[in-house]
Design an enzyme around this catalytic site. Sequence first.
Site, PDB file in Angstrom:
ATOM      1  N   THR A 135      -6.880  88.135   9.402  1.00 36.43           N
ATOM      2  CA  THR A 135      -5.932  87.096   8.996  1.00 36.43           C
ATOM      3  C   THR A 135      -5.214  87.490   8.334  1.00 36.43           C
ATOM      4  O   THR A 135      -5.620  88.382   7.490  1.00 36.43           O
ATOM      5  CB  THR A 135      -7.183  85.933   8.266  1.00 36.43           C
ATOM      6  OG1 THR A 135      -7.855  85.710   9.516  1.00 36.43           O
ATOM      7  CG2 THR A 135      -6.064  85.146   7.937  1.00 36.43           C
ATOM      8  N   GLU A 136      -3.929  86.827   8.607  1.00 41.30           N
ATOM      9  CA  GLU A 136      -2.480  87.061   7.341  1.00 41.30           C
ATOM     10  C   GLU A 136      -2.167  85.616   7.028  1.00 41.30           C
ATOM     11  O   GLU A 136      -3.123  85.181   7.683  1.00 41.30           O
ATOM     12  CB  GLU A 136      -1.882  87.807   8.173  1.00 41.30           C
ATOM     13  CG  GLU A 136      -2.374  89.337   8.260  1.00 41.30           C
ATOM     14  CD  GLU A 136      -1.338  90.156   9.165  1.00 41.30           C
ATOM     15  OE1 GLU A 136      -0.008  89.933   9.207  1.00 41.30           O
ATOM     16  OE2 GLU A 136      -1.828  91.284   9.922  1.00 41.30           O
ATOM     17  N   ALA A 139      -0.759  84.315  10.372  1.00 41.79           N
ATOM     18  CA  ALA A 139      -1.393  84.626  11.238  1.00 41.79           C
ATOM     19  C   ALA A 139      -2.825  84.225  10.656  1.00 41.79           C
ATOM     20  O   ALA A 139      -3.563  84.843  11.150  1.00 41.79           O
ATOM     21  CB  ALA A 139      -1.305  85.668  12.298  1.00 41.79           C
ATOM     22  N   ILE A 166     -10.853  87.563   3.580  1.00 40.95           N
ATOM     23  CA  ILE A 166     -11.935  87.973   4.114  1.00 40.95           C
ATOM     24  C   ILE A 166     -12.923  88.226   3.465  1.00 40.95           C
ATOM     25  O   ILE A 166     -13.169  88.130   2.196  1.00 40.95           O
ATOM     26  CB  ILE A 166     -10.792  89.757   3.959  1.00 40.95           C
ATOM     27  CG1 ILE A 166      -9.540  90.049   4.889  1.00 40.95           C
ATOM     28  CG2 ILE A 166     -12.075  90.772   4.925  1.00 40.95           C
ATOM     29  CD1 ILE A 166      -9.529  89.193   6.318  1.00 40.95           C
ATOM     30  N   GLN A 288     -34.954  51.024  10.979  1.00 34.40           N
ATOM     31  CA  GLN A 288     -34.419  51.593  12.853  1.00 34.40           C
ATOM     32  C   GLN A 288     -33.596  52.216  12.416  1.00 34.40           C
ATOM     33  O   GLN A 288     -33.026  53.191  13.560  1.00 34.40           O
ATOM     34  CB  GLN A 288     -34.852  50.503  13.792  1.00 34.40           C
ATOM     35  CG  GLN A 288     -33.612  51.013  15.133  1.00 34.40           C
ATOM     36  CD  GLN A 288     -34.175  49.416  15.984  1.00 34.40           C
ATOM     37  OE1 GLN A 288     -32.927  48.973  16.298  1.00 34.40           O
ATOM     38  NE2 GLN A 288     -34.707  49.391  17.364  1.00 34.40           N
ATOM     39  N   GLN A 345     -26.186  60.627   3.432  1.00 33.18           N
ATOM     40  CA  GLN A 345     -26.416  59.299   3.534  1.00 33.18           C
ATOM     41  C   GLN A 345     -27.708  59.071   3.728  1.00 33.18           C
ATOM     42  O   GLN A 345     -27.849  58.006   3.295  1.00 33.18           O
ATOM     43  CB  GLN A 345     -26.084  59.106   5.567  1.00 33.18           C
ATOM     44  CG  GLN A 345     -25.502  57.534   6.019  1.00 33.18           C
ATOM     45  CD  GLN A 345     -25.106  57.193   4.036  1.00 33.18           C
ATOM     46  OE1 GLN A 345     -23.813  57.857   3.762  1.00 33.18           O
ATOM     47  NE2 GLN A 345     -24.782  55.363   3.836  1.00 33.18           N
ATOM     48  N   GLY A 348     -28.948  58.923   0.546  1.00 28.27           N
ATOM     49  CA  GLY A 348     -28.299  58.091  -0.510  1.00 28.27           C
ATOM     50  C   GLY A 348     -27.614  58.600  -1.458  1.00 28.27           C
ATOM     51  O   GLY A 348     -26.769  59.930  -1.459  1.00 28.27           O
ATOM     52  N   GLY A 349     -27.544  58.025  -2.609  1.00 31.14           N
ATOM     53  CA  GLY A 349     -26.564  58.330  -4.399  1.00 31.14           C
ATOM     54  C   GLY A 349     -27.190  60.128  -4.600  1.00 31.14           C
ATOM     55  O   GLY A 349     -26.627  60.727  -4.441  1.00 31.14           O
ATOM     56  N   GLU A 372     -14.264  81.956  12.552  1.00 31.63           N
ATOM     57  CA  GLU A 372     -14.413  82.424  14.310  1.00 31.63           C
ATOM     58  C   GLU A 372     -13.567  81.838  14.985  1.00 31.63           C
ATOM     59  O   GLU A 372     -14.129  82.176  17.049  1.00 31.63           O
ATOM     60  CB  GLU A 372     -16.387  82.514  14.483  1.00 31.63           C
ATOM     61  CG  GLU A 372     -16.541  83.955  14.970  1.00 31.63           C
ATOM     62  CD  GLU A 372     -17.034  85.012  14.261  1.00 31.63           C
ATOM     63  OE1 GLU A 372     -16.401  84.316  12.623  1.00 31.63           O
ATOM     64  OE2 GLU A 372     -17.713  86.325  14.632  1.00 31.63           O
TER      65      GLU A 372
HETATM   66  C1  LIG Z   1     -14.336  81.040   4.025  1.00 34.74           C
HETATM   67  C2  LIG Z   1     -13.289  82.069   5.438  1.00 34.74           C
HETATM   68  C3  LIG Z   1     -14.326  82.965   5.791  1.00 34.74           C
HETATM   69  C4  LIG Z   1     -13.567  84.378   6.648  1.00 34.74           C
HETATM   70  N1  LIG Z   1     -13.363  84.940   7.109  1.00 34.74           N
HETATM   71  C5  LIG Z   1     -12.345  85.764   7.746  1.00 34.74           C
HETATM   72  C6  LIG Z   1     -12.643  87.561   7.696  1.00 34.74           C
HETATM   73  O1  LIG Z   1     -13.723  87.685   7.787  1.00 34.74           O
HETATM   74  N2  LIG Z   1     -11.751  87.853   8.418  1.00 34.74           N
HETATM   75  C7  LIG Z   1     -10.737  87.600   9.148  1.00 34.74           C
HETATM   76  O2  LIG Z   1     -10.195  87.856   9.555  1.00 34.74           O
HETATM   77  N3  LIG Z   1     -10.550  85.803   8.591  1.00 34.74           N
HETATM   78  C8  LIG Z   1     -11.637  85.370   8.399  1.00 34.74           C
HETATM   79  N4  LIG Z   1     -10.884  84.197   7.864  1.00 34.74           N
HETATM   80  C9  LIG Z   1     -10.286  83.292   8.669  1.00 34.74           C
HETATM   81  C10 LIG Z   1     -10.119  81.873   9.773  1.00 34.74           C
HETATM   82  O3  LIG Z   1     -10.193  83.375  10.361  1.00 34.74           O
HETATM   83  C11 LIG Z   1      -9.022  81.611   9.624  1.00 34.74           C
HETATM   84  O4  LIG Z   1      -8.928  80.523   8.125  1.00 34.74           O
HETATM   85  C12 LIG Z   1      -8.417  80.156  10.962  1.00 34.74           C
HETATM   86  O5  LIG Z   1      -8.737  81.481  12.190  1.00 34.74           O
HETATM   87  C13 LIG Z   1      -8.114  79.208  11.162  1.00 34.74           C
HETATM   88  O6  LIG Z   1      -6.696  80.191  10.919  1.00 34.74           O
HETATM   89  P1  LIG Z   1      -5.381  79.617   9.459  1.00 34.74           P
HETATM   90  O7  LIG Z   1      -6.949  79.267   7.993  1.00 34.74           O
HETATM   91  O8  LIG Z   1      -4.923  80.220   9.371  1.00 34.74           O
HETATM   92  O9  LIG Z   1      -5.206  77.565  10.132  1.00 34.74           O
HETATM   93  P2  LIG Z   1      -3.841  77.674  10.901  1.00 34.74           P
HETATM   94  O10 LIG Z   1      -4.000  78.606  12.169  1.00 34.74           O
HETATM   95  O11 LIG Z   1      -3.171  77.632  10.835  1.00 34.74           O
HETATM   96  O12 LIG Z   1      -4.263  76.040  11.622  1.00 34.74           O
HETATM   97  C14 LIG Z   1      -4.410  75.151  11.239  1.00 34.74           C
HETATM   98  C15 LIG Z   1      -4.598  74.171  11.839  1.00 34.74           C
HETATM   99  O13 LIG Z   1      -3.646  73.772  12.896  1.00 34.74           O
HETATM  100  C16 LIG Z   1      -4.638  74.008  13.885  1.00 34.74           C
HETATM  101  N5  LIG Z   1      -3.637  75.059  15.347  1.00 34.74           N
HETATM  102  C17 LIG Z   1      -3.480  75.862  14.652  1.00 34.74           C
HETATM  103  N6  LIG Z   1      -2.875  76.595  15.959  1.00 34.74           N
HETATM  104  C18 LIG Z   1      -2.933  75.486  16.677  1.00 34.74           C
HETATM  105  C19 LIG Z   1      -3.044  75.466  18.710  1.00 34.74           C
HETATM  106  N7  LIG Z   1      -2.247  76.564  19.043  1.00 34.74           N
HETATM  107  N8  LIG Z   1      -3.558  74.545  18.692  1.00 34.74           N
HETATM  108  C20 LIG Z   1      -3.926  73.469  18.840  1.00 34.74           C
HETATM  109  N9  LIG Z   1      -4.751  73.326  16.918  1.00 34.74           N
HETATM  110  C21 LIG Z   1      -3.731  74.417  16.178  1.00 34.74           C
HETATM  111  C22 LIG Z   1      -6.108  74.680  13.618  1.00 34.74           C
HETATM  112  O14 LIG Z   1      -6.678  74.498  14.816  1.00 34.74           O
HETATM  113  C23 LIG Z   1      -6.707  73.948  12.103  1.00 34.74           C
HETATM  114  O15 LIG Z   1      -6.524  72.973  12.166  1.00 34.74           O
HETATM  115  C24 LIG Z   1     -12.094  83.519   6.958  1.00 34.74           C
HETATM  116  C25 LIG Z   1     -12.141  81.993   6.788  1.00 34.74           C
HETATM  117  C26 LIG Z   1     -12.276  81.256   5.292  1.00 34.74           C
HETATM  118  C27 LIG Z   1     -11.742  80.022   4.866  1.00 34.74           C
END
Ligand SMILES: Cc1cc2nc3c(=O)[nH]c(=O)nc-3n(C[C@H](O)[C@H](O)[C@H](O)COP(=O)(O)OP(=O)(O)OC[C@H]3O[C@@H](n4cnc5c(N)ncnc54)[C@H](O)[C@@H]3O)c2cc1C
Length: 389
Positions: A135-136, A139, A166, A288, A345, A348-349, A372
């Site tokens: 992740t970037e 991206a 990461i 229930q 839920q 409760g509190g 993931e």
């Molecule tokens: C706690 C944590 C641990 C992580 N660990 C790792 C790691 O070890 N290594 C690593 O590489 N990454 C890691 N990540 C990154 C993670 O994989 C990304 O946050 C994730 O893939 C989503 O990318 P983004 O946050 O940039 O969201 P974005 O891509 O900006 O998406 C934002 C929203 O738009 C939606 N969206 C985007 N494109 C589409 C589409 N084409 N169609 C429908 N909906 C869309 C997404 O589902 C989301 O709801 C981690 C993130 C967190 C928070």
Amino acid sequence: MTDTLNFSIPTPKLSSDIYNHIHDMARRFANERIRPRAIELDDTEAFPSDLYEEMAQLGLFGITVPDEFGGAGLDALSYALVMEELSRGYASIADQCGLVELIGTLLSVHGSHAQREKYLADVLAARKRVCYCITEAEAGTDVSGIKTSAQRDGSGWRLSGSKIWIHNAPIADYGYVLARTDPAAGNRGMAIFIVDLSANGVSRGKKEKKMGQRASPVGALHFEDVLLGEEALLGPVNRGFHIMMSVLDKGRIGIGALAVGIAQAGLDAALEYAKTRKQFGKPIAENQGLRWMMADMKKDITAARALVHRAAMTMDAGLPATMDCSIAKCFAGDIAVQHTANAVQIFGGSGYIRGFEVERLYRDAKITQIYEGTNQIQRTIIARELLKA
Ligand SMILES: Cc1cc2nc3c(=O)[nH]c(=O)nc-3n(C[C@H](O)[C@H](O)[C@H](O)COP(=O)(O)OP(=O)(O)OC[C@H]3O[C@@H](n4cnc5c(N)ncnc54)[C@H](O)[C@@H]3O)c2cc1C
């Protein structure tokens, strides 16, 4: 015209004795060693190295890594059983097992003999900590948009760019970094590099403050003209994207199982509380409305577990498993969020107060819909596979 029904149900590959053994070991470890520390670890955000060393000694790291490479030599179903039980203790601990599984798979399936010799034993023994870096900032879901680049430099490579969020970045020894090797070639122009994170040109961002799973540290990594030898390249030069995506299928089985573990812990806690908490002179379990809530929890957890096991058995049979992995991860993540909210839920509190297990479970569950591959992207994959068929 005869209508042939081509119907098959994937079945377990190993004997039930093996599954029972690994499952019981993980459950015992989770009950005795993880669960009692979960609230403290969530509070302090500490990295419990001692627990990971114990897990390595028990053989809970590298479940699917072949035994000739030092792993347990089991299958994806065994991995799912272990992940669920560890997560029932505390999901942050299961996260670490998932990370080792992913890197262990990268090395054992795609690494060279020299890379396996150099790195695998230390990863499986919890002596070295690892992270995978995709992740970037620009991206996330769209992995094809990564900008971190690796350019030829003499007989090696020069790596530049930044990765965010990461897992393990603040403490890892090695990063498995996806970088662009050919800007014009899209997904066919990427490679994976094994980067020593103490090398010149590598720096780390701050440890992020997270909503849940707070004992697994997350942060950024920056690479500024980091020089890498040819031996740092893992797998063929332009196959990095496809290799990463293929190991993520197994990763999704792991996260699906982890989500089931969180949801099951929520149900366990809710049942116990509903039987003992009295209002209007009787246990709240006699209402229930709450009974049906708990019945729905049980129903959905059972379905999610079955989907995770089905995906694992499909993979173990060597069949295409991408759709099953996405279905399992997506369904399990969604019901974990829904039913940990129901567990709160039922409390409760008290459910809203820090120190009660269900409050933590609710926070821990949310990320299973995001990492993931988000659950939106899982649905996109499911639809793509459906239409392809
Ligand atoms: C706690 C944590 C641990 C992580 N660990 C790792 C790691 O070890 N290594 C690593 O590489 N990454 C890691 N990540 C990154 C993670 O994989 C990304 O946050 C994730 O893939 C989503 O990318 P983004 O946050 O940039 O969201 P974005 O891509 O900006 O998406 C934002 C929203 O738009 C939606 N969206 C985007 N494109 C589409 C589409 N084409 N169609 C429908 N909906 C869309 C997404 O589902 C989301 O709801 C981690 C993130 C967190 C928070």
